[in-house]
Design a protein around this motif. Sequence first.
Motif: not given
Length: 637
Positions: A93, A98, A140, A143-144, A150, A162, A602, A617
């Motif tokens: 992450y 990021m 994206m 990641l989601a 996110i 978020f 997370y 989030a």
Amino acid sequence: MKTIFKYALSPLLISMALTGCSKFDQINDNPYLVTEDKVQVEYFINNAIINSQMDPHIAERIFVLYWKTAGHQQFGGGIATGGYNDGWSTDYYGSSYMGGWLNGINAGIQVAEKQIESGNVKEYTNNLLQVSRILRAYLMSELADTFGPIPINAFQGVNPEFSDLKTVYYFLLDELKDASAKLDLNISGPDAKFDQVYGFDFSKWQKYANSMRLRLAMRLSEVDANKAKTEFEDAATKPLITASAETFQVAEKPGWDALTGVMTREWNYFQMSATINNLFVGLGGVASQDQVSAEKHPYIKAANYAGLRLQDHFTTLTNDPLAGYWLDGLPNTIDPRAYKQYIIPGDVTNPDFNAYPSWDNSAKTTERNLMAGSNPDVVVKTIDAKFTWNAPVNGDWGVKGSKNQVRSYNGAIPRHGQRFRNSNNKRIFFANWETYFLLAEAAVRGWSVPMSGKQAYEAGIDASFAFWDVSNFSSTYKTSTAYNRVGTSVSWDHTTEPPAAHTMNYINGYTNAPGTVSILYPVNGLYKNGTVKNDLLTKIITQKFIAQNPWLPLETWNDHRRLGLPFFENPAVENPLVNMPALNASNYMTSNIKFFPQRVKYPSSLQASNAAGYEQAVQFLGGTDDVLTPLWWAKKQ
């Protein structure tokens, strides 16, 4: 003249190093200040493509230990039994995502937009902007689908806010639709070496955008059906990935960098999961005798043979249909892709046999012992796993596991071959078979698509068979009405449900006495309350799961979270699982979403660096920040 913020500089420097750019000194006299009129957008695209392929450090943690395990493409515990490693998530992450490739592609978008605004453009600058948006949409979504909510508008120099997953997915679908429409297919791109996927063939990028839109639209099918249908039907009218040459894939190379293969670490065994083995065995009715060399023919067992019954050494506290048995040979019939995706134990003359780890002989060692519980030095039985075919369930095997030297031993279980381990392959992100299986699912749902469900389903099978070079079996396979171990057949026209159970022969592994046993077809309570095993959607997802192996574990995990398909066996609970307390010895024969991982927590670094964003989030998550908390689009039952 506007200036790019420093956060966009780091990806640029990385991309220069990767592409061998020798003109850094000419870009700006100040090495800490780069102007957008002199930066090439293709550098950012190249950087994002290469780095998102994942170097061995990130790949082992995310692709292998998170996605492949959670997606049941391989045997393993960890996240599959509710576990979590904050360090792995922080690496992915934070520094690599990021702060890395997603940061970089956003910088590329900003550069392109500023160049277009200033009029300082090349003929292809607008197309590079659209390619960047398409690539960002995938990154994206990755990641989601891993964590959950996110930010949408990140990388603006401040801690981002978020968004809930519905907002994220709507944004991604809009981005893909708009970017696809704005690509000019009559324009040539920059140097092809800066696009490791399509060499700036913009027609292929457009097809990828449209097929990705199918994927993301279908993700909403269970929670937002109208939006899913509208987006899917529109995308389905556009050019799609339907040929193998259009596959979104990145070539690997040996070494230790971002292009090194994702499955190269020698200490990872990549053993076959029980899930895919239960799908393989019996599916398609193709005889093992027609697939393996003559020396293996004596090892092929009868179709109704369960194996050696060894209930004192193999767990029975799981709903795996053959729990407690060891197949002392090869299945009578099996999906033709099985022996391609995994290598038979002891098949050391197979050119694709992988001998990792190189520092011991465990890959070639097939004899192992079952020990007595009262005396660890007393051997109850020696098993030779050569030319056998078994896949243990994960979980806690308790005392049985401590007495069993074979159940997860490197040389005793089928595992991926050399083609996946030597960095001489291509990592697939989206292939033509997925387009076809998505179209087939849409047809079953009654959505408007350009081909019938049967046509799309069989085209997906054909595409997968072509990839594995087993097309000679395709015709026989597609008409087969034989059930696999979970009660699903291949033929589109055969939807007859299997009986509740079927009789099989076995041999008592301790006394050699023969016997018969009634083997249940497992009840998958996550799908239609366990009432069906052989409907059209189950067939589609079964084929999709097999085809996606081993390159797309996140998608096999996504489908199971979304639909409860295909059937995933429960982890063994000879002892209670600390991270999965809802599963126990009284309910292990049932299916429940609490028995399977739903997301990755997370990283603690997020809460430390952006407390307000973290709280947003978790609020949007709708539950605790936990591995077992379902995502918005996932099946809840």
